[in-house]
Design a protein around this motif. Structure first.
Motif, PDB file in Angstrom:
ATOM      1  N   MET A  88       0.823  -1.224   0.000  1.00  0.00           N
ATOM      2  CA  MET A  88       0.000   0.000   0.000  1.00  0.00           C
ATOM      3  C   MET A  88       0.849   1.263   0.000  1.00  0.00           C
ATOM      4  O   MET A  88       0.324   2.368   0.057  1.00  0.00           O
ATOM      5  N   VAL A  89       2.167   1.081  -0.045  1.00  0.00           N
ATOM      6  CA  VAL A  89       3.047   2.246   0.098  1.00  0.00           C
ATOM      7  C   VAL A  89       2.780   3.329  -0.967  1.00  0.00           C
ATOM      8  O   VAL A  89       2.727   4.523  -0.659  1.00  0.00           O
ATOM      9  N   GLY A  90       2.565   2.893  -2.194  1.00  0.00           N
ATOM     10  CA  GLY A  90       2.316   3.860  -3.284  1.00  0.00           C
ATOM     11  C   GLY A  90       1.016   4.616  -3.076  1.00  0.00           C
ATOM     12  O   GLY A  90       0.932   5.830  -3.301  1.00  0.00           O
ATOM     13  N   ALA A  91      -0.006   3.862  -2.616  1.00  0.00           N
ATOM     14  CA  ALA A  91      -1.312   4.489  -2.399  1.00  0.00           C
ATOM     15  C   ALA A  91      -1.213   5.547  -1.298  1.00  0.00           C
ATOM     16  O   ALA A  91      -1.727   6.663  -1.443  1.00  0.00           O
ATOM     17  N   ALA A  92      -0.541   5.173  -0.190  1.00  0.00           N
ATOM     18  CA  ALA A  92      -0.422   6.118   0.942  1.00  0.00           C
ATOM     19  C   ALA A  92       0.356   7.354   0.523  1.00  0.00           C
ATOM     20  O   ALA A  92      -0.019   8.493   0.833  1.00  0.00           O
ATOM     21  N   ASN A  93       1.428   7.109  -0.213  1.00  0.00           N
ATOM     22  CA  ASN A  93       2.259   8.237  -0.659  1.00  0.00           C
ATOM     23  C   ASN A  93       1.472   9.150  -1.611  1.00  0.00           C
ATOM     24  O   ASN A  93       1.469  10.379  -1.449  1.00  0.00           O
ATOM     25  N   ALA A  94       0.769   8.545  -2.551  1.00  0.00           N
ATOM     26  CA  ALA A  94       0.026   9.343  -3.542  1.00  0.00           C
ATOM     27  C   ALA A  94      -1.052  10.174  -2.864  1.00  0.00           C
ATOM     28  O   ALA A  94      -1.237  11.351  -3.180  1.00  0.00           O
ATOM     29  N   LYS A  95      -1.740   9.556  -1.904  1.00  0.00           N
ATOM     30  CA  LYS A  95      -2.832  10.263  -1.242  1.00  0.00           C
ATOM     31  C   LYS A  95      -2.267  11.455  -0.439  1.00  0.00           C
ATOM     32  O   LYS A  95      -2.808  12.566  -0.504  1.00  0.00           O
ATOM     33  N   SER A  96      -1.202  11.198   0.300  1.00  0.00           N
ATOM     34  CA  SER A  96      -0.683  12.302   1.133  1.00  0.00           C
ATOM     35  C   SER A  96      -0.047  13.396   0.273  1.00  0.00           C
ATOM     36  O   SER A  96      -0.153  14.581   0.575  1.00  0.00           O
ATOM     37  N   LEU A  97       0.587  12.988  -0.821  1.00  0.00           N
ATOM     38  CA  LEU A  97       1.162  14.004  -1.720  1.00  0.00           C
ATOM     39  C   LEU A  97       0.061  14.834  -2.374  1.00  0.00           C
ATOM     40  O   LEU A  97       0.082  16.060  -2.332  1.00  0.00           O
ATOM     41  N   ASP A 102      -1.936  -0.810  -9.049  1.00  0.00           N
ATOM     42  CA  ASP A 102      -3.259  -1.366  -8.762  1.00  0.00           C
ATOM     43  C   ASP A 102      -3.775  -0.833  -7.426  1.00  0.00           C
ATOM     44  O   ASP A 102      -4.893  -0.323  -7.316  1.00  0.00           O
ATOM     45  N   LYS A 103      -2.922  -0.919  -6.401  1.00  0.00           N
ATOM     46  CA  LYS A 103      -3.318  -0.447  -5.061  1.00  0.00           C
ATOM     47  C   LYS A 103      -3.527   1.066  -5.082  1.00  0.00           C
ATOM     48  O   LYS A 103      -4.454   1.589  -4.462  1.00  0.00           O
ATOM     49  N   MET A 104      -2.623   1.753  -5.798  1.00  0.00           N
ATOM     50  CA  MET A 104      -2.706   3.217  -5.841  1.00  0.00           C
ATOM     51  C   MET A 104      -4.051   3.653  -6.431  1.00  0.00           C
ATOM     52  O   MET A 104      -4.756   4.479  -5.856  1.00  0.00           O
ATOM     53  N   LEU A 105      -4.407   3.030  -7.558  1.00  0.00           N
ATOM     54  CA  LEU A 105      -5.644   3.445  -8.245  1.00  0.00           C
ATOM     55  C   LEU A 105      -6.895   3.042  -7.468  1.00  0.00           C
ATOM     56  O   LEU A 105      -7.955   3.638  -7.628  1.00  0.00           O
ATOM     57  N   SER A 106      -6.772   2.013  -6.613  1.00  0.00           N
ATOM     58  CA  SER A 106      -7.949   1.612  -5.837  1.00  0.00           C
ATOM     59  C   SER A 106      -8.197   2.564  -4.656  1.00  0.00           C
ATOM     60  O   SER A 106      -9.282   2.637  -4.130  1.00  0.00           O
ATOM     61  N   ILE A 107      -7.168   3.251  -4.239  1.00  0.00           N
ATOM     62  CA  ILE A 107      -7.309   4.119  -3.055  1.00  0.00           C
ATOM     63  C   ILE A 107      -7.411   5.600  -3.449  1.00  0.00           C
ATOM     64  O   ILE A 107      -8.202   6.354  -2.906  1.00  0.00           O
ATOM     65  N   THR A 134      -8.279   8.757  -5.723  1.00  0.00           N
ATOM     66  CA  THR A 134      -9.236   9.119  -6.782  1.00  0.00           C
ATOM     67  C   THR A 134      -8.901  10.511  -7.326  1.00  0.00           C
ATOM     68  O   THR A 134      -8.060  11.218  -6.765  1.00  0.00           O
ATOM     69  N   TRP A 135      -9.622  10.879  -8.385  1.00  0.00           N
ATOM     70  CA  TRP A 135      -9.414  12.220  -8.941  1.00  0.00           C
ATOM     71  C   TRP A 135      -9.812  13.305  -7.935  1.00  0.00           C
ATOM     72  O   TRP A 135      -9.333  14.423  -7.989  1.00  0.00           O
ATOM     73  N   HIS A 136     -10.699  12.894  -6.999  1.00  0.00           N
ATOM     74  CA  HIS A 136     -11.106  13.841  -5.958  1.00  0.00           C
ATOM     75  C   HIS A 136      -9.900  14.307  -5.134  1.00  0.00           C
ATOM     76  O   HIS A 136      -9.812  15.459  -4.741  1.00  0.00           O
ATOM     77  N   ASP A 137      -8.995  13.335  -4.880  1.00  0.00           N
ATOM     78  CA  ASP A 137      -7.806  13.685  -4.080  1.00  0.00           C
ATOM     79  C   ASP A 137      -6.931  14.668  -4.837  1.00  0.00           C
ATOM     80  O   ASP A 137      -6.426  15.634  -4.281  1.00  0.00           O
ATOM     81  N   VAL A 138      -6.751  14.391  -6.129  1.00  0.00           N
ATOM     82  CA  VAL A 138      -5.922  15.284  -6.951  1.00  0.00           C
ATOM     83  C   VAL A 138      -6.582  16.663  -7.019  1.00  0.00           C
ATOM     84  O   VAL A 138      -5.924  17.689  -6.855  1.00  0.00           O
ATOM     85  N   TRP A 139      -7.888  16.653  -7.201  1.00  0.00           N
ATOM     86  CA  TRP A 139      -8.630  17.919  -7.316  1.00  0.00           C
ATOM     87  C   TRP A 139      -8.541  18.717  -6.006  1.00  0.00           C
ATOM     88  O   TRP A 139      -8.380  19.947  -6.018  1.00  0.00           O
ATOM     89  N   ALA A 140      -8.594  17.990  -4.866  1.00  0.00           N
ATOM     90  CA  ALA A 140      -8.502  18.665  -3.566  1.00  0.00           C
ATOM     91  C   ALA A 140      -7.173  19.421  -3.455  1.00  0.00           C
ATOM     92  O   ALA A 140      -7.121  20.557  -2.966  1.00  0.00           O
ATOM     93  N   GLY A 141      -6.108  18.788  -3.936  1.00  0.00           N
ATOM     94  CA  GLY A 141      -4.785  19.441  -3.897  1.00  0.00           C
ATOM     95  C   GLY A 141      -4.717  20.614  -4.865  1.00  0.00           C
ATOM     96  O   GLY A 141      -4.130  21.650  -4.563  1.00  0.00           O
ATOM     97  N   LEU A 142      -5.342  20.445  -6.039  1.00  0.00           N
ATOM     98  CA  LEU A 142      -5.300  21.520  -7.035  1.00  0.00           C
ATOM     99  C   LEU A 142      -6.081  22.757  -6.576  1.00  0.00           C
ATOM    100  O   LEU A 142      -5.674  23.885  -6.818  1.00  0.00           O
ATOM    101  N   GLN A 143      -7.201  22.487  -5.868  1.00  0.00           N
ATOM    102  CA  GLN A 143      -7.970  23.622  -5.321  1.00  0.00           C
ATOM    103  C   GLN A 143      -7.056  24.474  -4.426  1.00  0.00           C
ATOM    104  O   GLN A 143      -7.054  25.698  -4.502  1.00  0.00           O
ATOM    105  N   LYS A 144      -6.306  23.759  -3.599  1.00  0.00           N
ATOM    106  CA  LYS A 144      -5.383  24.489  -2.716  1.00  0.00           C
ATOM    107  C   LYS A 144      -4.378  25.290  -3.532  1.00  0.00           C
ATOM    108  O   LYS A 144      -4.076  26.438  -3.218  1.00  0.00           O
ATOM    109  N   SER A 145      -3.859  24.658  -4.592  1.00  0.00           N
ATOM    110  CA  SER A 145      -2.798  25.326  -5.341  1.00  0.00           C
ATOM    111  C   SER A 145      -3.291  26.605  -6.031  1.00  0.00           C
ATOM    112  O   SER A 145      -2.558  27.579  -6.118  1.00  0.00           O
TER     113      SER A 145
END
Lengths: 265, 257
Positions: A91-100, A192-197, A199-210
């Motif tokens: 799950m390391v990739g998923a956790a990293n992607a989400k927090s990033l 596989d794990k990254m994409l299951s955890i 979502t585009w919502h997470d990316v969008w949440a970060g972009l809103q901040k930016s």
């Protein structure tokens, strides 16, 4: 008696701080309102916007990639080590992607751009201020907010999300390398794990901040520059104050946005 | 040359300006004739720069009116003032060139902002005006590569390129060596002669040279006009304040603060 005196002094100091902060926030909002009004009507200085986009991107691209890579690698190592305790290192990739995506990329990229591009904006504009160049602009019937602030604001709003995206990619690439080489995870499982955890919502949440960070950095940087006074010392002081204020503002606003994103999702 | 019969382009009517408790302009009545070089004199802190800022609408008087080119600008809003300022060119004390722009871009600035000329047309105008100020072919240089005199001349080119009605010179020769000062003074006269309708307002400390170039002289003292007339009126005045200023002596009736 003495202790009551101390308490009174303490309370008035806090009162003054609150009053100053609110006053400062008020004048920032007025300045922002003015800049938005200026941005909404012609002339639209596209040439200056592109120049500023190039300046912000060129100034920050290398450190964004480097920092994204380092942070991604470090977070993956830390998280992976903990996850290994209960066999969840895949799950390391998923956790990293989400927090990033949600937190680290916008905040770190914001910090880096405030320190590079933002500081450079304040230094440039404050030098112009103390050398009468802003007066010259006024004398030539050109609004310094329209000419200097608006292109920087628009360029920052456009460039910050792009740089945050690059930060995400660099961080995730580093995470992939850590996952493969240190935790023995194959690429398929990683994605596989990254994409299951994530979502585009997470990316969008970060972009809103930016987007919002782009406004904060550029408008604060320009405002400190335009308010500078007193020769070379004034330029140094304006730049230092601008950077400190930008960083504190980014941290505070980051918390507020995160709160709203989590509570009202 | 006598300015008495000229049309008045700038008129101050009982203008008072107070900063805190300090009255810089005290019911100042001032008239500046069109198409002439007017010199505004006065010791430091006497309100010369404040006067120039009122002419451009960069400051508003506490009372009184400022009329420029037939318009009372005192109640203009920021938008009207911005439009109004297009009538002016201003040469700053340190030239105030934009350091991040080349000479060409500096001189082009007012054209780019206020006209719809094509790039080629602007370049032609820039080349012409640089030639007029004696700096042909300097377009690609950056301000940091120029000498003080060259910066001033580029500043002058920038102030003139959009063909203003009024040009303001803020201490054009302060801090310059005598040769460069002389060259700038000559340029002020040349520019004025080339365009007979151009009104020039010069603030200067460089008394003797400035008197040589001026058609009309105004001396400010204690926020009012101490003397207004021709350079000769000024030279021949027996007013003790004028005499003291002319002689450059500390001892005399003039008050220092």
């Amino acid at each position: 008696m003495e202790s009551s005196n101390f308490i009174v002094k303490g309370i008035s100091a806090i009162g003054k701080m609150v009053k100053d902060t609110i006053g400062e926030l008020g004048s920032f909002m007025m300045f922002l309102g003015y800049a938005i009004r200026e941005a909404a009507h012609p002339p639209f200085r596209l040439r200056l916007i592109f120049q500023q986009m190039y300046f912000i991107g060129n100034e920050s691209l290398f450190i964004i990639i480097l920092s994204g890579f380092s942070i991604g690698a470090a977070v993956s190592l830390q998280v992976g080590t903990v996850f290994m305790l209960f066999g969840a290192q895949s799950m390391v990739g998923a956790a990293n992607a989400k927090s990033l995506a949600r937190e680290l990329s916008p905040l770190m990229a914001g910090f880096l751009i405030a320190g590079r591009g933002g500081a450079a904006m304040t230094a440039e504009i404050s030098t112009m201020k103390v050398n009468e160049q802003i007066d010259a602009m006024e004398a030539m019937a050109v609004d310094p907010v329209g000419y200097l602030v608006v292109p920087r604001m628009i360029a920052s709003i456009l460039m910050l999300p792009l740089l945050v995206g690059i930060f995400n990619i660099a961080g995730q690439f580093a995470s992939l390398l850590v996952a493969i080489n240190i935790f023995d995870i194959d690429m398929g499982t990683f994605f596989d794990k990254m994409l299951s955890i994530v979502t585009w919502h997470d990316v969008w949440a970060g972009l809103q901040k930016s987007f919002i960070f782009g406004v904060i950095i550029s408008v604060l940087a320009c405002r400190f520059g335009l308010n500078a006074s007193g020769g070379a010392k004034g330029v140094g002081q304006a730049t230092t104050n601008a950077v400190v204020t930008m960083l504190l503002a980014l941290l505070t606003v980051d918390f507020i946005i995160t709160y709203f994103q989590i509570v009202f999702k | 040359m006598n300015a008495a019969n000229d049309k008045i382009i700038i008129k101050f009517d009982k203008v008072t300006k107070i900063f805190g408790t300090f009255k810089v302009l005290d019911e100042l009545d001032l008239e500046i004739p069109e198409g002439r070089i007017t010199l505004i004199l006065g010791k430091s802190g006497e309100g010369k720069s404040v006067t120039i800022k009122h002419i451009m609408g960069l400051l508003k008087p506490n009372s009184g009116t400022v009329t420029v080119d037939g318009e009372d600008i005192t109640h203009f809003d920021e938008k009207q003032l911005r439009e109004f300022r297009k009538k002016f060119g201003m040469l700053f004390q340190q030239a105030a060139l934009f350091d991040s722009l080349s000479v060409k871009e500096n001189v082009m600035f007012p054209l780019r902002e206020h006209t719809k000329l094509s790039e080629a047309e602007m370049e032609t105008q820039v080349a012409k005006i640089l030639e007029d100020v004696g700096l042909p072919g300097l377009q690609e240089k950056m301000p940091s590569e120029l000498s003080t005199g060259e910066k001033k001349r580029v500043g002058l080119a920038r102030a003139l390129v959009h063909k203003p009605k009024i040009i303001l010179y803020d201490e054009p020769t302060t801090g310059m060596d005598p040769l460069v000062s002389d060259m700038i003074d000559k340029l002020i006269v040349e520019v004025s002669q080339r365009d007979k309708d151009l009104t020039s307002v010069v603030i200067s400390h460089d008394l003797k040279a400035a008197l040589d170039i001026a058609d009309h002289v105004v001396m400010l003292y204690k926020g009012r006009v101490q003397l207004a007339g021709t350079p000769d009126d000024f030279r021949k005045s027996s007013d003790p304040i004028i005499r003291q200023f002319f002689a450059g002596k500390v001892d005399g009736p003039m008050e220092f603060f």
